[in-house]
Every structure is written in structure tokens, then in C-alpha cells.
Design a protein around this motif. Structure first.
Motif, PDB file in Angstrom:
ATOM      1  N   LEU A  72       0.851  -1.197   0.000  1.00 50.81           N
ATOM      2  CA  LEU A  72       0.000   0.000   0.000  1.00 50.81           C
ATOM      3  C   LEU A  72       0.880   1.237   0.000  1.00 50.81           C
ATOM      4  O   LEU A  72       1.759   1.376   0.856  1.00 50.81           O
ATOM      5  CB  LEU A  72      -0.897  -0.007   1.246  1.00 50.81           C
ATOM      6  N   THR A  73       0.648   2.123  -0.944  1.00 53.10           N
ATOM      7  CA  THR A  73       1.271   3.439  -0.924  1.00 53.10           C
ATOM      8  C   THR A  73       0.201   4.437  -0.504  1.00 53.10           C
ATOM      9  O   THR A  73      -0.795   4.643  -1.212  1.00 53.10           O
ATOM     10  CB  THR A  73       1.840   3.821  -2.300  1.00 53.10           C
ATOM     11  N   LEU A  74       0.370   5.015   0.670  1.00 48.27           N
ATOM     12  CA  LEU A  74      -0.633   5.869   1.286  1.00 48.27           C
ATOM     13  C   LEU A  74      -0.031   7.240   1.567  1.00 48.27           C
ATOM     14  O   LEU A  74       0.934   7.340   2.329  1.00 48.27           O
ATOM     15  CB  LEU A  74      -1.125   5.216   2.590  1.00 48.27           C
ATOM     16  N   ALA A  75      -0.578   8.250   0.891  1.00 52.47           N
ATOM     17  CA  ALA A  75      -0.071   9.618   1.023  1.00 52.47           C
ATOM     18  C   ALA A  75       1.441   9.661   0.756  1.00 52.47           C
ATOM     19  O   ALA A  75       2.196  10.340   1.451  1.00 52.47           O
ATOM     20  CB  ALA A  75      -0.396  10.183   2.400  1.00 52.47           C
ATOM     21  N   GLY A  76       1.873   8.870  -0.243  1.00 54.10           N
ATOM     22  CA  GLY A  76       3.270   8.871  -0.657  1.00 54.10           C
ATOM     23  C   GLY A  76       4.180   7.961   0.130  1.00 54.10           C
ATOM     24  O   GLY A  76       5.360   7.829  -0.210  1.00 54.10           O
ATOM     25  N   GLU A  77       3.664   7.299   1.160  1.00 57.76           N
ATOM     26  CA  GLU A  77       4.489   6.419   1.992  1.00 57.76           C
ATOM     27  C   GLU A  77       4.135   4.958   1.724  1.00 57.76           C
ATOM     28  O   GLU A  77       2.960   4.594   1.697  1.00 57.76           O
ATOM     29  CB  GLU A  77       4.297   6.742   3.471  1.00 57.76           C
ATOM     30  N   ARG A  78       5.163   4.122   1.535  1.00 56.63           N
ATOM     31  CA  ARG A  78       4.958   2.719   1.190  1.00 56.63           C
ATOM     32  C   ARG A  78       4.865   1.858   2.438  1.00 56.63           C
ATOM     33  O   ARG A  78       5.672   1.986   3.365  1.00 56.63           O
ATOM     34  CB  ARG A  78       6.106   2.234   0.297  1.00 56.63           C
ATOM     35  N   HIS A  79       3.892   0.939   2.452  1.00 58.07           N
ATOM     36  CA  HIS A  79       3.694   0.012   3.564  1.00 58.07           C
ATOM     37  C   HIS A  79       3.445  -1.376   2.987  1.00 58.07           C
ATOM     38  O   HIS A  79       2.821  -1.516   1.926  1.00 58.07           O
ATOM     39  CB  HIS A  79       2.482   0.403   4.412  1.00 58.07           C
ATOM     40  N   VAL A  80       3.889  -2.397   3.686  1.00 53.52           N
ATOM     41  CA  VAL A  80       3.564  -3.774   3.334  1.00 53.52           C
ATOM     42  C   VAL A  80       2.688  -4.331   4.446  1.00 53.52           C
ATOM     43  O   VAL A  80       3.127  -4.463   5.592  1.00 53.52           O
ATOM     44  CB  VAL A  80       4.823  -4.634   3.145  1.00 53.52           C
ATOM     45  N   LEU A  81       1.435  -4.647   4.112  1.00 49.97           N
ATOM     46  CA  LEU A  81       0.472  -5.144   5.078  1.00 49.97           C
ATOM     47  C   LEU A  81       0.376  -6.658   4.969  1.00 49.97           C
ATOM     48  O   LEU A  81       0.177  -7.201   3.884  1.00 49.97           O
ATOM     49  CB  LEU A  81      -0.908  -4.525   4.843  1.00 49.97           C
TER      50      LEU A  81
ATOM     51  N   ALA B 220      -5.410  -0.383   7.587  1.00 53.04           N
ATOM     52  CA  ALA B 220      -5.107   0.965   7.096  1.00 53.04           C
ATOM     53  C   ALA B 220      -6.376   1.791   7.093  1.00 53.04           C
ATOM     54  O   ALA B 220      -7.424   1.330   6.605  1.00 53.04           O
ATOM     55  CB  ALA B 220      -4.506   0.917   5.696  1.00 53.04           C
ATOM     56  N   PHE B 221      -6.292   3.014   7.617  1.00 50.49           N
ATOM     57  CA  PHE B 221      -7.395   3.967   7.513  1.00 50.49           C
ATOM     58  C   PHE B 221      -7.041   4.997   6.450  1.00 50.49           C
ATOM     59  O   PHE B 221      -5.948   5.579   6.468  1.00 50.49           O
ATOM     60  CB  PHE B 221      -7.660   4.678   8.840  1.00 50.49           C
ATOM     61  N   ILE B 222      -7.990   5.231   5.530  1.00 52.90           N
ATOM     62  CA  ILE B 222      -7.768   6.126   4.399  1.00 52.90           C
ATOM     63  C   ILE B 222      -8.825   7.225   4.433  1.00 52.90           C
ATOM     64  O   ILE B 222     -10.011   6.963   4.184  1.00 52.90           O
ATOM     65  CB  ILE B 222      -7.847   5.357   3.070  1.00 52.90           C
ATOM     66  N   PRO B 223      -8.460   8.464   4.768  1.00 54.33           N
ATOM     67  CA  PRO B 223      -9.445   9.540   4.818  1.00 54.33           C
ATOM     68  C   PRO B 223      -9.892   9.962   3.427  1.00 54.33           C
ATOM     69  O   PRO B 223      -9.238   9.627   2.425  1.00 54.33           O
ATOM     70  CB  PRO B 223      -8.685  10.671   5.525  1.00 54.33           C
ATOM     71  N   PRO B 224     -10.992  10.693   3.320  1.00 59.61           N
ATOM     72  CA  PRO B 224     -11.459  11.131   2.002  1.00 59.61           C
ATOM     73  C   PRO B 224     -10.443  12.053   1.341  1.00 59.61           C
ATOM     74  O   PRO B 224      -9.788  12.863   1.993  1.00 59.61           O
ATOM     75  CB  PRO B 224     -12.757  11.873   2.319  1.00 59.61           C
ATOM     76  N   GLY B 225     -10.293  11.889   0.025  1.00 59.11           N
ATOM     77  CA  GLY B 225      -9.385  12.738  -0.734  1.00 59.11           C
ATOM     78  C   GLY B 225      -7.928  12.365  -0.636  1.00 59.11           C
ATOM     79  O   GLY B 225      -7.081  13.025  -1.240  1.00 59.11           O
ATOM     80  N   CYS B 226      -7.600  11.302   0.100  1.00 59.56           N
ATOM     81  CA  CYS B 226      -6.210  10.892   0.277  1.00 59.56           C
ATOM     82  C   CYS B 226      -5.739  10.114  -0.945  1.00 59.56           C
ATOM     83  O   CYS B 226      -6.480   9.304  -1.511  1.00 59.56           O
ATOM     84  CB  CYS B 226      -6.078  10.031   1.530  1.00 59.56           C
ATOM     85  N   ASP B 227      -4.501  10.346  -1.341  1.00 59.16           N
ATOM     86  CA  ASP B 227      -3.915   9.651  -2.480  1.00 59.16           C
ATOM     87  C   ASP B 227      -3.381   8.295  -2.028  1.00 59.16           C
ATOM     88  O   ASP B 227      -2.599   8.214  -1.082  1.00 59.16           O
ATOM     89  CB  ASP B 227      -2.786  10.507  -3.073  1.00 59.16           C
ATOM     90  N   TRP B 228      -3.803   7.213  -2.721  1.00 59.73           N
ATOM     91  CA  TRP B 228      -3.309   5.890  -2.353  1.00 59.73           C
ATOM     92  C   TRP B 228      -3.362   4.949  -3.546  1.00 59.73           C
ATOM     93  O   TRP B 228      -4.135   5.148  -4.483  1.00 59.73           O
ATOM     94  CB  TRP B 228      -4.082   5.297  -1.175  1.00 59.73           C
ATOM     95  N   GLN B 229      -2.502   3.936  -3.485  1.00 62.06           N
ATOM     96  CA  GLN B 229      -2.421   2.898  -4.499  1.00 62.06           C
ATOM     97  C   GLN B 229      -2.116   1.571  -3.803  1.00 62.06           C
ATOM     98  O   GLN B 229      -1.542   1.571  -2.714  1.00 62.06           O
ATOM     99  CB  GLN B 229      -1.319   3.188  -5.536  1.00 62.06           C
ATOM    100  N   VAL B 230      -2.505   0.463  -4.445  1.00 59.89           N
ATOM    101  CA  VAL B 230      -2.217  -0.859  -3.887  1.00 59.89           C
ATOM    102  C   VAL B 230      -1.689  -1.782  -4.977  1.00 59.89           C
ATOM    103  O   VAL B 230      -2.111  -1.717  -6.134  1.00 59.89           O
ATOM    104  CB  VAL B 230      -3.446  -1.509  -3.225  1.00 59.89           C
ATOM    105  N   ARG B 231      -0.755  -2.660  -4.599  1.00 66.10           N
ATOM    106  CA  ARG B 231      -0.197  -3.659  -5.498  1.00 66.10           C
ATOM    107  C   ARG B 231       0.069  -4.939  -4.722  1.00 66.10           C
ATOM    108  O   ARG B 231       0.353  -4.911  -3.523  1.00 66.10           O
ATOM    109  CB  ARG B 231       1.109  -3.169  -6.128  1.00 66.10           C
ATOM    110  N   ASN B 232      -0.020  -6.049  -5.440  1.00 65.29           N
ATOM    111  CA  ASN B 232       0.400  -7.339  -4.901  1.00 65.29           C
ATOM    112  C   ASN B 232       1.738  -7.678  -5.534  1.00 65.29           C
ATOM    113  O   ASN B 232       1.800  -8.104  -6.697  1.00 65.29           O
ATOM    114  CB  ASN B 232      -0.642  -8.410  -5.207  1.00 65.29           C
ATOM    115  N   ALA B 233       2.805  -7.493  -4.789  1.00 68.13           N
ATOM    116  CA  ALA B 233       4.146  -7.770  -5.289  1.00 68.13           C
ATOM    117  C   ALA B 233       4.608  -9.182  -4.966  1.00 68.13           C
ATOM    118  O   ALA B 233       5.751  -9.543  -5.262  1.00 68.13           O
ATOM    119  CB  ALA B 233       5.136  -6.757  -4.698  1.00 68.13           C
ATOM    120  N   ALA B 234       3.737  -9.997  -4.363  1.00 67.18           N
ATOM    121  CA  ALA B 234       4.093 -11.361  -3.974  1.00 67.18           C
ATOM    122  C   ALA B 234       3.716 -12.348  -5.072  1.00 67.18           C
ATOM    123  O   ALA B 234       3.174 -11.982  -6.115  1.00 67.18           O
ATOM    124  CB  ALA B 234       3.412 -11.710  -2.655  1.00 67.18           C
TER     125      ALA B 234
END
Length: 277
Positions: A103-112, A118-132
């Protein structure tokens, strides 16, 4: 310490020899979607999501639950989305039950990993990928955020369940606890997504009857729920959808803990007009 487990559906279809009857129920006050109905034939797809399917567990319906939607997302290797949320007014919670989600949330990368939240407020920039190399499955709970003049929007955050100490419910000797990811006194939040935990034999000892809507996904164990004067057996992988004011109580009936992911709407005036924003 108890080793947590998280049930996730795999799809497929039952054999032609299987009996048709199941435990699915839909009433004017509640619905039960048992794990056995989450099959390939009822999976859905979304725009701008690659190598992804989902099961829709709840969605706003006139005259029933109206505040939220909840999906189980299944993202294959290399899949994901750079435009996951198309509604700028929607907030969301992601909760991983199997695999690894980048998960890339507000420009910061996390592996969940399982238990990741993860809590995502309205208007927040985010992306998700499965790299596994295998599928990742996670819950995605969405709600139209109710802005209040003078209150800011909550900040995004990522945490894992194992890092949050459950809060014992009063007078239960620790048999009933709640893992809270948000401070209940933080009125910026208009929904809570918690994990409710029962030790074997633990109970909700009265019929809760309240204004909050609920989505309850059973992560682990089994129990008997009392819903609007009906007794319903549920187990890991089942989902319950409760309308506001539906009476509800339960007792944990299995040999191990009974745990579920719980949505509820909080901290806002009820709308008095259909066009109220």
C-alpha cells in the motif's frame, strides 16, 4: 498468546451433488451471508483494478443498511490499482486476511500482512499492489465521510492488530474484549472498524438495540447470535449485516476464541432529510 487466524474465501463452486439449502438469510432487520455462498459466480470486478476480483458483502439499500459498503478483495500476483477509489468523498479501511498487500498511502509505502489495518481519509492519495507470488485477500470498507464544520478530517494511518492492545469490556473478566484502532473520543471519525474478541463461553449478555448499523465478518471461531428474536449459528467466514436497532446478542460456542471484524457508524447526528448532506 493465542495465534490469531483470519478466514478468507477462495471461491470455486460446489459439486453438482451438494444440497441446495444453506444458512443464508435476508430479513427486514438483518442478513446472514454464510461463507459457502462466496463462490466464483457471484464475484465482481472494478474499473482500474488489474488481476482483481471481489465479493460485495454489503452496499447501501433503501430501507435497509444505508451508510457503508464492504468488499472482500482478491488481488492476484502483480495486480492492484493506481486509481482504487473513484469517489473523492469516500473514506475507507483496508484489513488484510491473507497474503501481502503493498500500500502506498499519502506517498508512503507500507507492506500489510494478515492483521494489517489501514485507515484512508477522504481525498487521500493511495495505491495498492500485490508484489508477492500468491493472492492477497483483504476487506475494503467504504463510507461517504460526513464532514462537520470546525472538525478536521482524520489523518491516514497503518497498523497491525498485533500491535494494538485489546480493551476488556467492563465486568466480563476479560472474556469479551475489543481491539480499537481509533480513539472513541476522536470525533473526527464518523465510523469505527474494530475487532471484537470472545473467549470460549463469552457472551454479550443483553440484546443490544441501538442506532448504529453493523457489518460483522467472522474472522475465527463460531458462535450463536440472537438477531431480532431469531437464533442464528455463525462460524469463521460468515458475514452479518445488521440494520439500525436490530436487537443483537451472542455467546461464543466453540472450543477456541470467537472473533469478528466490526463496522459501525458513530459520532454524527442522524440525517433528518433525505437530501441532507
Amino acid at each position: 498468546m493465542h495465534q490469531r487466524s483470519y478466514y478468507s474465501p477462495k471461491g470455486g463452486l460446489p459439486p453438482q451433488t451438494q444440497l441446495l439449502s444453506d444458512r443464508a438469510v435476508f430479513t427486514e432487520a438483518y442478513a446472514v451471508i454464510p461463507k459457502g455462498v462466496l463462490r466464483d459466480i457471484v464475484a465482481s470486478y472494478l474499473p482500474f483494478w488489474d488481476n482483481t476480483r471481489l465479493w460485495v458483502l454489503s452496499r447501501p439499500l433503501s430501507g435497509f443498511a444505508e451508510t457503508f459498503s464492504q468488499y472482500i478483495m482478491e488481488v492476484g500476483p502483480g495486480g492492484g490499482s493506481d486509481r482504487p477509489e473513484l469517489d473523492p468523498g469516500a473514506e475507507g479501511v483496508l484489513f488484510v486476511v491473507e497474503g501481502e498487500l503493498t500500500l502506498t498511502l499519502a506517498g508512503e509505502r507500507h507492506v500489510l500482512t494478515p492483521g494489517g489495518y489501514a485507515f484512508i481519509p477522504p481525498g487521500c492519495d493511495w495505491q495498492v499492489r500485490n508484489a508477492a507470488d500468491s493472492e492477497v485477500r483483504f476487506h475494503w470498507i467504504r463510507k461517504a465521510y460526513e464532514f462537520v464544520e470546525g472538525l478536521g478530517v482524520p489523518d491516514p494511518f497503518v497498523v497491525n492488530e498485533v500491535d494494538v492492545e485489546p480493551t476488556p469490556m467492563p465486568d466480563t473478566d476479560g472474556k469479551w474484549t475489543t481491539t480499537r484502532f481509533v480513539d472513541p473520543t476522536d470525533l473526527r471519525h464518523d465510523m469505527h472498524v474494530n475487532i471484537v474478541n470472545f473467549q470460549p463461553g463469552g457472551v454479550i449478555p443483553f440484546d443490544e438495540t441501538h442506532v448504529m448499523e453493523h457489518g460483522l465478518y467472522v474472522l475465527e471461531g463460531k458462535a450463536v447470535y440472537h438477531l431480532n428474536q431469531d437464533w442464528v449459528e455463525v462460524e469463521a467466514g460468515d458475514y452479518m449485516w445488521l440494520r439500525a436497532f436490530c436487537p443483537q446478542s451472542c455467546y461464543a460456542g466453540g472450543p477456541g476464541p470467537f472473533r469478528y471484524l466490526l463496522y459501525k457508524d458513530v459520532n454524527r447526528h442522524p440525517k433528518l432529510r433525505l437530501d441532507s448532506r
